[in-house]
Design an enzyme around this catalytic site. Structure first.
Site, short mmCIF file in Angstrom:
data_model
loop_
_atom_site.label_atom_id
_atom_site.label_comp_id
_atom_site.label_asym_id
_atom_site.label_seq_id
_atom_site.Cartn_x
_atom_site.Cartn_y
_atom_site.Cartn_z
N GLU A 193 -11.33 45.85 15.77
CA GLU A 193 -9.93 46.30 15.66
C GLU A 193 -8.96 45.13 15.69
OE1 GLU A 193 -10.55 50.71 17.69
OE2 GLU A 193 -9.72 49.09 18.87
N HIS A 218 -14.57 56.92 -2.62
CA HIS A 218 -13.59 57.83 -2.00
C HIS A 218 -14.01 58.25 -0.60
CE1 HIS A 218 -12.06 58.28 -6.16
NE2 HIS A 218 -13.34 58.36 -6.46
N SER A 221 -12.70 51.60 28.75
CA SER A 221 -11.38 52.19 28.98
C SER A 221 -11.14 52.25 30.48
CB SER A 221 -11.36 53.60 28.38
OG SER A 221 -10.42 54.41 29.05
N LYS A 227 -16.17 55.46 27.55
CA LYS A 227 -15.75 54.73 26.34
C LYS A 227 -16.35 53.34 26.22
CE LYS A 227 -12.97 55.85 23.61
NZ LYS A 227 -11.54 56.07 23.69
#
Ligand code: ARG
Length: 460
Positions: free
Chosen positions: A290, A156, A277, A283
């Site tokens: 992804e 979980h 970024s 970043k």
């Protein structure tokens, strides 16, 4: 370029219809397979006395020449042809004359395209399998290096019981090993040759279907001629195997994205596998992970697309079947590049062992072990579960971890606790004592690595 079928028509095809119907824009990819199939077909026609030795020699030399010229870039595939089969035949006839027009004896584009797809898919299965084997080797190396890198095991997404990084990675080792098994199953089932099925009902020429099958490395010819030209279940099996590979890669990517986040910091993705970024200078984003997660949808889409395309097609060949190509090509390209890039990202990734271990100390992750300790002292497990629940509450109220409690504090909750509870709930012994087969303890893990190492060795 002239079509293969002008005889019974009185008008030229409408230009838009031609473009809509044509497949050369994508089946041009099958040029090698198309030539390979034609070489085998011609050789068999010669052996059976259907074509003369001279014709076969001319066809063979002509096809070899076309293959070499496409390969070297000397010959461009002409996209005004309807499909790759038309292109190769027209080019052959332009080069060798009438013998080129005899090549299609006893053959239809229906069995020809079914053959080309099988040859192509077989090749791509082998490439995908090799990439998966590479990924398994990377995982194995990481497992060997991390048998005592402690980390929390989650259920979980809550800290559950401590494990090691090697043990966590072993799950993926098993998933990708099964994925290889699925590819092998699919390959074994699809490795039958449809050539000789003709348009749907075989042919009147005395073809030797076993001959062409064995020339192209198939285990045997397919049996039913109608089935041969009309089913694409092997494409669907491949897409389903690729979907499972992507699902596994996507779960792993999701974990890496979490682990690489500022909150977890379990791993650091190498600069070579991250991007920045345009506005936020700080970043460093996990784009590769992804994208792998994102591209999973595309491969599932290909599977759904083919299942849907196939569901209403009456026997035998229908043009709907032409729709098998673009989605399949895209899905194989996508899955293959995902496996390769993911493996590269994984090998270059740094694991922050201290942070992982520190995280494994939190979340009362050793509560089960404290309960097992009481069971060792004669308490029924259900009672031990309740007592340790109280112990956790006791810890929460005092802002302490279980392993930080003094013996007196343990005793305050339950008199059965003694000095040796400290050792029982230490992170190392929580992991070390889990030695059932497949568990993270070092004895069990040694067996796991031994077996996995042997498997990899056998696979070469
Ligand atoms: N381009 C077709 C396909 O991909 C080749 C077979 C064409 N057969 C036919 N009868 N039109 O399925």
């Amino acid at each position: 370029m002239a079509q293969l079928w002008g005889g019974r028509f009185t008008k030229a095809t409408d230009a838009e219809v031609f473009a809509f119907n044509a497949s050369i824009g994508f089946d041009r990819r099958l040029w090698r397979e198309d030539i390979e199939g034609s070489l085998a077909h011609a050789a068999m026609l010669g052996k059976q006395g259907i074509l003369s030795g001279d014709d076969v020699a001319a066809i063979t030399a002509g096809l070899d020449g076309i293959r070499d010229d496409i390969e070297s870039g000397k010959l461009a595939i002409d996209e005004s042809a309807e499909d790759i089969h038309s292109f190769v035949e027209a080019e052959l006839t332009a080069r060798i004359g009438d013998a080129g027009k005899r090549l299609h004896t006893g053959r239809s584009r229906n069995d020809q395209v079914a053959l080309d797809m099988r040859l192509y898919i077989r090749k791509r299965i082998d490439e995908t399998d090799e990439a998966l084997l590479g990924l398994l080797k990377t995982l194995y190396r990481l497992m060997e290096d991390n048998t005592d890198t402690f980390m929390p095991g989650f259920t979980h997404l809550q800290k559950a019981q401590p494990v090691t990084l090697a043990h966590h990675l072993d799950s993926y080792f098993e998933m990708f090993r099964r994925d290889r098994g699925r590819l092998a199953d699919c390959r074994a089932r699809m490795n039958e040759c449809p050539l000789g099925a003709g348009a749907l009902a075989g042919t009147t020429y005395p073809l030797d279907r076993s001959c062409t099958a064995s020339l192209m490395g198939f285990d045997r010819p397919t049996r039913s001629s109608m089935d041969s030209v009309s089913d694409r279940d092997y494409v669907i099996e491949l897409l389903s195997a690729l979907s499972l590979i992507m699902m596994h890669l996507s779960r792993f990517s999701e974990e890496i994205i979490l682990w690489n986040s500022n909150e977890y910091r379990f791993v650091e993705i190498d600069d070579a596998y991250s991007t920045g970024s345009s506005i936020m200078p700080q970043k460093k984003n996990p784009d590769i992970a992804e994208l792998v997660r994102g591209k999973t949808g595309r491969v599932y889409g290909a599977l759904m697309s083919m299942l849907t395309t196939m569901k209403g097609i009456p026997l035998a060949y229908d043009k709907d079947l032409q729709e098998d190509k673009e989605v399949t090509f895209d899905a194989v390209d996508t899955a293959l590049s995902c496996i390769r890039l993911f493996g590269g990202m994984l090998s270059a990734m740094r694991f922050n062992r201290e942070i992982m271990e520190k995280s494994a100390l939190g979340g009362f992750i050793n509560a089960t072990d404290a309960a097992d300790y009481l069971v060792g002292r004669g308490m029924p497990f259900r009672d031990a579960h309740r007592v340790v629940g109280e112990l956790v509450l006791y810890c929460i109220e005092r802002g302490k971890r279980i392993d930080e409690l003094t013996t007196e504090e343990f005793k305050e909750v339950c008199a059965l606790f003694d000095e040796d509870i400290h050792e029982a709930v230490s992170l190392r012994s929580c992991v070390e004592r889990r030695n059932t087969a497949g568990a993270p303890g070092s004895a069990a893990m040694r067996e796991t690595l031994l077996e996995a190492g042997k498997y990899l060795e056998e696979q070469g």
